[in-house]
Design an enzyme around this catalytic site. Sequence first.
Site, PDB file in Angstrom:
ATOM      1  N   HIS A  56      74.502  51.862  28.523  1.00  0.00           N
ATOM      2  CA  HIS A  56      73.884  50.649  29.087  1.00  0.00           C
ATOM      3  C   HIS A  56      74.756  50.179  30.242  1.00  0.00           C
ATOM      4  O   HIS A  56      75.704  49.413  30.060  1.00  0.00           O
ATOM      5  CB  HIS A  56      73.760  49.576  27.991  1.00  0.00           C
ATOM      6  CG  HIS A  56      73.046  48.332  28.416  1.00  0.00           C
ATOM      7  ND1 HIS A  56      72.387  47.504  27.526  1.00  0.00           N
ATOM      8  CD2 HIS A  56      72.877  47.753  29.634  1.00  0.00           C
ATOM      9  CE1 HIS A  56      71.862  46.475  28.176  1.00  0.00           C
ATOM     10  NE2 HIS A  56      72.153  46.594  29.458  1.00  0.00           N
ATOM     11  N   HIS A  84      65.260  46.530  27.724  1.00  0.00           N
ATOM     12  CA  HIS A  84      66.047  45.352  27.362  1.00  0.00           C
ATOM     13  C   HIS A  84      65.136  44.447  26.529  1.00  0.00           C
ATOM     14  O   HIS A  84      64.005  44.152  26.952  1.00  0.00           O
ATOM     15  CB  HIS A  84      66.464  44.574  28.607  1.00  0.00           C
ATOM     16  CG  HIS A  84      67.604  45.174  29.370  1.00  0.00           C
ATOM     17  ND1 HIS A  84      67.614  46.465  29.824  1.00  0.00           N
ATOM     18  CD2 HIS A  84      68.788  44.620  29.776  1.00  0.00           C
ATOM     19  CE1 HIS A  84      68.758  46.690  30.472  1.00  0.00           C
ATOM     20  NE2 HIS A  84      69.491  45.586  30.459  1.00  0.00           N
ATOM     21  N   ASP A 124      77.231  45.282  33.292  1.00  0.00           N
ATOM     22  CA  ASP A 124      77.517  45.091  34.727  1.00  0.00           C
ATOM     23  C   ASP A 124      79.002  44.797  34.875  1.00  0.00           C
ATOM     24  O   ASP A 124      79.400  43.653  35.102  1.00  0.00           O
ATOM     25  CB  ASP A 124      76.684  43.911  35.260  1.00  0.00           C
ATOM     26  CG  ASP A 124      75.202  44.127  35.078  1.00  0.00           C
ATOM     27  OD1 ASP A 124      74.609  44.886  35.862  1.00  0.00           O
ATOM     28  OD2 ASP A 124      74.630  43.571  34.118  1.00  0.00           O
ATOM     29  N   HIS A 179      74.274  49.239  34.443  1.00  0.00           N
ATOM     30  CA  HIS A 179      73.461  49.116  35.660  1.00  0.00           C
ATOM     31  C   HIS A 179      74.351  49.492  36.830  1.00  0.00           C
ATOM     32  O   HIS A 179      75.371  48.829  37.065  1.00  0.00           O
ATOM     33  CB  HIS A 179      72.967  47.677  35.830  1.00  0.00           C
ATOM     34  CG  HIS A 179      72.155  47.193  34.666  1.00  0.00           C
ATOM     35  ND1 HIS A 179      70.781  47.228  34.656  1.00  0.00           N
ATOM     36  CD2 HIS A 179      72.527  46.691  33.457  1.00  0.00           C
ATOM     37  CE1 HIS A 179      70.345  46.746  33.497  1.00  0.00           C
ATOM     38  NE2 HIS A 179      71.376  46.414  32.754  1.00  0.00           N
ATOM     39  N   GLU A 232      67.901  40.013  24.288  1.00  0.00           N
ATOM     40  CA  GLU A 232      69.182  39.581  24.872  1.00  0.00           C
ATOM     41  C   GLU A 232      69.145  38.060  24.864  1.00  0.00           C
ATOM     42  O   GLU A 232      69.925  37.406  24.179  1.00  0.00           O
ATOM     43  CB  GLU A 232      69.318  40.131  26.305  1.00  0.00           C
ATOM     44  CG  GLU A 232      70.573  39.655  27.043  1.00  0.00           C
ATOM     45  CD  GLU A 232      70.620  40.123  28.511  1.00  0.00           C
ATOM     46  OE1 GLU A 232      69.574  40.539  29.054  1.00  0.00           O
ATOM     47  OE2 GLU A 232      71.725  40.040  29.114  1.00  0.00           O
TER      48      GLU A 232
END
Length: 335
Positions: A16, A196, A278, A18, A199
Amino acid sequence: MDMNVFIGKVPKAELHLHIEGTLEPEALFRLAERNKIPIKFDSVDALKQAYQFNNLQSFLDIYYEGAGVLQKQIDFYDLTWAYLLKAKEQNVRHVEIFFDPQTHTERGIDFETVINGIYDALSDGSRNLGISFCLIMCFLRHLPESQAMETLSQALDFKDKIVAVGLDSSEFGHPPSKFKRVFDKARQEGFLTVAHAGEEGPPEYIWEALRELKVQRIDHGVRSLEDPSLIAELKRSQIPLTVCPLSNIKLRVFKTMQEHNFKKLFDRGLCLTVNSDDPAYFGGYVAENYLALQNAFQLTRKDIAQLAINSFEAAFINRDKKDTFIAQIKETMAE
Ligand code: HPA
Ligand code: ZN
C-alpha cells in the site's frame, strides 16, 4: 539482534504505497525548479510546516498540489527510483505500487508519460536492486464514474504493465458501489481488484468493496472493527487489510499510536499487513511503520515476522515466490 535492526533486516513486501506520496519535499522543490512550476512555499522548511493534517481531505489537497511538479517521463522515473532506493535500504523485496493516472491526465499529462516513467524505474529496480513489483492503477473516487471508465479504456493499451486496479481519494460520499460497473469491466479484462475502504468511511463501504467490487484486498479497513459480522467474514476469508499506521495517526483516524486498533485486529486473527501509504507526507517508510507499532504494542519478533509473512501471503505473486521469501524470513528469525 536489536528490534530496530531486525525490522530493517527481515524481508518485507510493501502493498500500500502511492508513488505520488513518496515525493519528498526536497525532490518537490528540485522538480518545481527543473520544470519552472511556481509553488507557494518559499523553502523546504515552509513546505514541511504545511504537512499538518486534520483528516484525509486536508492531506489530499496538498498531495494533489504537490503532484503538479511531475511533468515529464523522467520525473516519474526519478520519483519511483528514489522510492526504490529507500525500499532497498529497508530490505523491501517486493513492492505493489499505486499510481493515480487521473491526477496527471486531468492537468494535461499523457497517460503513457506517467506509466512509462514509473514502469521503467520499476524494471530497472527489478534488474539492478532485486526488488520485484506489480503496478496497481487507482481510480480517483471523487471524480465521476465516466472518467474512471475512460481511464480504464486508456489502461487497456498497457495491460501487460498493470496487474490490478484500485480505488483511492476522498472516501466520504463516494462508496465503492459508485464504481461497480468500472470494476466489473476491469475484472472482465483480467485485472485483479483492491479498494481503499474503511479508512474514514463506515464498515458498510468495506462490505461493498468485498461484495460489489470483489476485491482481493482491502486498503486500510481499520473501521471493520465496528462490525462483528464483518470481522468474522475477514477472519474466515483471510482477505488481507493493508494497514498504514503512521498515515492513520497523521490523518487523525486515531489520536495516538497507542489508541490505534491494530493490535485488536491482529489478535482477532485477521490477515494484517504493514505499509507506509504516503511516506513523504506521513513521516516514515515501511520500517518506521513496523517500528511505531512495535513501540506502541510491544510486538515480539514473532509478531514482526508474522506481519512480514503476511505481506508476502497477501502479495500478488505465485506460491513458489511466497515460499521463497517466507523461508528467508525464517532464516532471519534464526540468526
Ligand atoms: N487514502 C485515500 N486516498 C489516498 C491516500 C489515502 O490514504 N493516499 C493517497 N491517496
Ligand atoms: Zn492509501
